[in-house]
Motif scaffolding. Structure first.
Motif, PDB file in Angstrom:
ATOM      1  N   ILE A 317     -16.673  26.101  54.199  1.00 37.00           N
ATOM      2  CA  ILE A 317     -16.944  24.893  53.418  1.00 37.00           C
ATOM      3  C   ILE A 317     -18.227  25.065  52.608  1.00 37.00           C
ATOM      4  O   ILE A 317     -18.289  24.709  51.426  1.00 37.00           O
ATOM      5  CB  ILE A 317     -17.030  23.659  54.346  1.00 37.00           C
ATOM      6  N   SER A 318     -19.249  25.640  53.241  1.00 32.75           N
ATOM      7  CA  SER A 318     -20.513  25.894  52.525  1.00 32.75           C
ATOM      8  C   SER A 318     -20.268  26.779  51.308  1.00 32.75           C
ATOM      9  O   SER A 318     -20.783  26.519  50.215  1.00 32.75           O
ATOM     10  CB  SER A 318     -21.526  26.557  53.461  1.00 32.75           C
ATOM     11  N   ALA A 319     -19.467  27.828  51.509  1.00 34.53           N
ATOM     12  CA  ALA A 319     -19.183  28.762  50.408  1.00 34.53           C
ATOM     13  C   ALA A 319     -18.428  28.070  49.286  1.00 34.53           C
ATOM     14  O   ALA A 319     -18.697  28.300  48.095  1.00 34.53           O
ATOM     15  CB  ALA A 319     -18.393  29.955  50.926  1.00 34.53           C
ATOM     16  N   GLN A 320     -17.485  27.204  49.637  1.00 34.64           N
ATOM     17  CA  GLN A 320     -16.709  26.509  48.606  1.00 34.64           C
ATOM     18  C   GLN A 320     -17.550  25.462  47.875  1.00 34.64           C
ATOM     19  O   GLN A 320     -17.420  25.287  46.658  1.00 34.64           O
ATOM     20  CB  GLN A 320     -15.466  25.854  49.237  1.00 34.64           C
ATOM     21  N   LEU A 321     -18.419  24.773  48.609  1.00 37.45           N
ATOM     22  CA  LEU A 321     -19.335  23.833  47.946  1.00 37.45           C
ATOM     23  C   LEU A 321     -20.265  24.584  46.998  1.00 37.45           C
ATOM     24  O   LEU A 321     -20.537  24.135  45.885  1.00 37.45           O
ATOM     25  CB  LEU A 321     -20.148  23.061  48.990  1.00 37.45           C
ATOM     26  N   ALA A 322     -20.744  25.748  47.457  1.00 39.18           N
ATOM     27  CA  ALA A 322     -21.610  26.570  46.598  1.00 39.18           C
ATOM     28  C   ALA A 322     -20.857  26.993  45.346  1.00 39.18           C
ATOM     29  O   ALA A 322     -21.421  27.006  44.238  1.00 39.18           O
ATOM     30  CB  ALA A 322     -22.096  27.795  47.371  1.00 39.18           C
ATOM     31  N   ALA A 323     -19.573  27.331  45.512  1.00 42.35           N
ATOM     32  CA  ALA A 323     -18.771  27.754  44.359  1.00 42.35           C
ATOM     33  C   ALA A 323     -18.610  26.609  43.358  1.00 42.35           C
ATOM     34  O   ALA A 323     -18.674  26.825  42.141  1.00 42.35           O
ATOM     35  CB  ALA A 323     -17.403  28.245  44.832  1.00 42.35           C
ATOM     36  N   LYS A 324     -18.396  25.388  43.874  1.00 40.18           N
ATOM     37  CA  LYS A 324     -18.245  24.226  42.978  1.00 40.18           C
ATOM     38  C   LYS A 324     -19.561  23.938  42.248  1.00 40.18           C
ATOM     39  O   LYS A 324     -19.573  23.611  41.059  1.00 40.18           O
ATOM     40  CB  LYS A 324     -17.804  22.989  43.766  1.00 40.18           C
ATOM     41  N   GLU A 325     -20.671  24.053  42.973  1.00 47.00           N
ATOM     42  CA  GLU A 325     -21.971  23.836  42.345  1.00 47.00           C
ATOM     43  C   GLU A 325     -22.237  24.905  41.278  1.00 47.00           C
ATOM     44  O   GLU A 325     -22.757  24.619  40.203  1.00 47.00           O
ATOM     45  CB  GLU A 325     -23.071  23.870  43.412  1.00 47.00           C
ATOM     46  N   LYS A 326     -21.858  26.143  41.593  1.00 47.63           N
ATOM     47  CA  LYS A 326     -22.047  27.233  40.638  1.00 47.63           C
ATOM     48  C   LYS A 326     -21.169  27.033  39.408  1.00 47.63           C
ATOM     49  O   LYS A 326     -21.601  27.259  38.265  1.00 47.63           O
ATOM     50  CB  LYS A 326     -21.712  28.566  41.308  1.00 47.63           C
ATOM     51  N   GLU A 327     -19.942  26.581  39.638  1.00 48.90           N
ATOM     52  CA  GLU A 327     -19.026  26.331  38.517  1.00 48.90           C
ATOM     53  C   GLU A 327     -19.580  25.236  37.610  1.00 48.90           C
ATOM     54  O   GLU A 327     -19.537  25.349  36.377  1.00 48.90           O
ATOM     55  CB  GLU A 327     -17.662  25.916  39.081  1.00 48.90           C
ATOM     56  N   ARG A 328     -20.120  24.164  38.227  1.00 49.06           N
ATOM     57  CA  ARG A 328     -20.728  23.089  37.432  1.00 49.06           C
ATOM     58  C   ARG A 328     -21.891  23.632  36.610  1.00 49.06           C
ATOM     59  O   ARG A 328     -22.042  23.312  35.430  1.00 49.06           O
ATOM     60  CB  ARG A 328     -21.218  21.979  38.373  1.00 49.06           C
ATOM     61  N   ALA A 329     -22.717  24.476  37.256  1.00 46.16           N
ATOM     62  CA  ALA A 329     -23.873  25.044  36.561  1.00 46.16           C
ATOM     63  C   ALA A 329     -23.442  25.935  35.406  1.00 46.16           C
ATOM     64  O   ALA A 329     -24.048  25.911  34.322  1.00 46.16           O
ATOM     65  CB  ALA A 329     -24.726  25.831  37.553  1.00 46.16           C
ATOM     66  N   ILE A 330     -22.385  26.728  35.610  1.00 44.11           N
ATOM     67  CA  ILE A 330     -21.892  27.625  34.553  1.00 44.11           C
ATOM     68  C   ILE A 330     -21.411  26.821  33.351  1.00 44.11           C
ATOM     69  O   ILE A 330     -21.702  27.147  32.185  1.00 44.11           O
ATOM     70  CB  ILE A 330     -20.772  28.532  35.099  1.00 44.11           C
ATOM     71  N   LEU A 331     -20.664  25.742  33.627  1.00 48.97           N
ATOM     72  CA  LEU A 331     -20.147  24.904  32.537  1.00 48.97           C
ATOM     73  C   LEU A 331     -21.295  24.246  31.765  1.00 48.97           C
ATOM     74  O   LEU A 331     -21.272  24.179  30.531  1.00 48.97           O
ATOM     75  CB  LEU A 331     -19.199  23.842  33.096  1.00 48.97           C
ATOM     76  N   LEU A 332     -22.307  23.756  32.516  1.00 43.07           N
ATOM     77  CA  LEU A 332     -23.441  23.116  31.849  1.00 43.07           C
ATOM     78  C   LEU A 332     -24.222  24.145  31.044  1.00 43.07           C
ATOM     79  O   LEU A 332     -24.638  23.875  29.913  1.00 43.07           O
ATOM     80  CB  LEU A 332     -24.331  22.431  32.882  1.00 43.07           C
TER      81      LEU A 332
END
Length: 517
Positions: A317-332
């Motif tokens: 779950i931690s890894a997937q949350l990190a992935a979502k946060e990273k994806e948001r950061a990449i898009l921004l």
């Protein structure tokens, strides 16, 4: 701007972290919970030097007769050799999981064991293996974890992933309520996802003060994969002898899953209206990002296999949350990169840097989501959008210079740092300052307006700790009824990606100034 991120990152003026709560010496809690047994051994000889008082009830031999005996008397040769091999090859702080068969006086019993290596000692936590064949099915748990992982990967963002995590952990464990709890920058926690029985209190979107999980407790989540309290009504079990013969002090139980719980936390659970709890850390980039907190109205003891699966699942779950946060950061970042590219073309095509960043189709305001911007340079002031007055801008630049702000600086609560800005909080509760020549008070300034927000707390955070007259004994708040606090003098927060974009722009501006000279 991500709405959930903004809620979590609201700046709370008061610090609710508690040095008093955090000063409790958890490593000196010389008691364990009674659902397991603790043995302390001399690492070199595997001689038992200390044992929990309840050992006699489970190991067929009185505690007094266990002490000073070699472990070899009680384990099959193959298991003893496996233990020796694993501890000889083990040099880090990770615990070693084992299955052990205890043999004494013609009887035998199967245990799940966790072995800790510490200061020339071996700490062995034992829990009786009572799982059925179905509960011990690796395939069953593997299939469930794979299914949950696939759901998490499909989540569109952090909020959706947290919702899935709460829902699936509840199904897997049968706890009455499961919360996903994210820490804000001041270590207050906000419930960002929840799955619960209808009769359980609703804590969604509520914030809990940092003193609920003080620093010392937060730090222990890096060495303990979970914290389980099967029931808050139990009689703590002491170690025999009380003082460790090897160290001549209390045994450090901080890394033990069985470590007894502080009375104040048991009182906290009672005030929450729950009998049992379990919490799992969410660790991202080696930082405690949040917790999965499970509550049950009755006593409940998840099996060892299920807890092991949850330990693995919390990492996933931690890894997937990190992935979502990273994806948001990449898009921004991609969005900001596009704006920066247009702004850069405009900057280099303009006669001076001021018109290049304040005028035209793309401006500094577009890049950093500002409602106003100002440039103070070579004695002149230029503005765009809503800004403080000219004299106020001069005084603000003077404050920045006196504060030796020679690097990029950003705050979403300027009035808390610079009292005079309260006069224009409507336009400048948020400030980002890009120094041009800080020694001369020359800056590019960006402003965000005040956004008055309502924070909903789980109980009054001002009464989170209630001290007795002796100044030493304390109690948690006895009510978790929603308490609303209005947060003033703050803007929407600055995101890391925006600060990166601002720093890149500052470098471009300085380069243009040098070329113009």
């Amino acid at each position: 701007m991500d709405e959930n991120s903004a809620k979590v990152n609201i700046t709370i003026a008061k610090n609710y972290d508690s040095e008093f709560c955090g000063s409790i010496p958890l490593h000196l809690v010389n008691l364990i919970q009674p659902h397991g047994i603790l043995l302390v051994l001399d690492r070199s000889t595997l001689r038992i030097v200390q044992a929990s008082e309840n050992a006699g009830q489970h190991l067929y031999i009185p505690v007094e007769e266990l002490l000073e005996q070699p472990l070899s008397l009680f384990l099959p040769d193959g298991q003893l050799e496996e233990l020796r091999t694993k501890i000889s090859a083990h040099n880090n702080q990770e615990k070693i999981p084992l299955s052990l068969t205890w043999q004494a006086k013609g009887e035998q019993r199967s245990f799940n064991a966790l072995v800790h290596l510490k200061e020339g000692q071996l700490l062995i936590e034992l829990e009786e293996n009572t799982e059925t064949a179905a509960e011990r099915s690796f395939i069953g748990l593997y299939q469930q974890i794979k299914y949950i992982t696939s759901l998490l990967k499909q989540a569109g963002d952090t909020a959706e992933a947290a919702d899935i995590a709460a829902s699936e952990v509840k199904k897997l464990t049968n706890f009455d309520r499961v919360l996903v709890y994210q820490f804000d920058p001041q270590w207050n926690g906000i419930v960002i996802a929840q799955a619960k029985e209808e009769s359980m209190d609703d804590y969604m979107d509520l914030r809990f003060p940092a003193s609920d999980v003080p620093k010392q407790a937060r730090d222990l989540y890096f060495s303990n994969p979970y914290r389980l309290i099967p029931t808050r009504i139990y009689e703590p079990v002491r170690l025999i002898p009380i003082v460790n013969p090897l160290t001549q002090r209390f045994t450090d139980l901080s890394d033990c899953n069985l470590r007894s719980v502080a009375a104040v936390h048991l009182e906290y659970l009672a005030n929450l209206g729950v009998m049992a709890s379990m919490s799992l850390p969410l660790i991202i980039d080696n930082k405690l990002w949040g917790l999965i907190s499970c509550h049950h109205r009755d006593a409940i003891s998840p099996s060892y296999e299920l807890r092991s699966a949850l330990e693995l699942l919390s990492g996933i779950i931690s890894a997937q949350l990190a992935a979502k946060e990273k994806e948001r950061a990449i898009l921004l970042r991609a969005k900001l990169h596009g704006v920066h590219g247009r702004l850069l073309g405009q900057l280099y095509g303009s006669p001076d840097f001021v018109s290049g960043i304040l005028s035209g189709d793309t401006s500094l305001q577009h890049l950093l989501a500002l409602t106003g911007a100002a440039v103070l340079y070579e004695g002149s002031i230029w503005t765009s959008g809503e800004t403080p007055g000219r004299q106020e801008l001069k005084e603000l630049a003077g404050w920045l210079r006196r504060s030796k702000t020679d690097r990029l600086m950003a705050t979403d609560s300027l009035p808390h740092l610079y009292a005079r800005s309260k006069d224009y909080k409507e336009v400048a509760s948020g400030l980002i300052a890009l120094p041009i020549n800080a020694d001369q008070g020359e800056y590019i300034l960006g402003f965000r307006p005040e956004v008055i927000q309502t924070v909903r707390w789980g109980g009054d955070p001002n009464n989170a700790i209630q001290l007795e007259p002796d100044g030493k004994t304390y109690h948690p708040r006895n009510s978790f009824a929603t308490y609303q606090e209005t947060v003033k003098y703050t803007s929407l927060p600055w995101q890391a990606e925006e600060l990166e974009a601002a720093e890149v722009l500052r470098s471009s501006v300085l380069e243009k100034i040098i070329k113009e000279k």
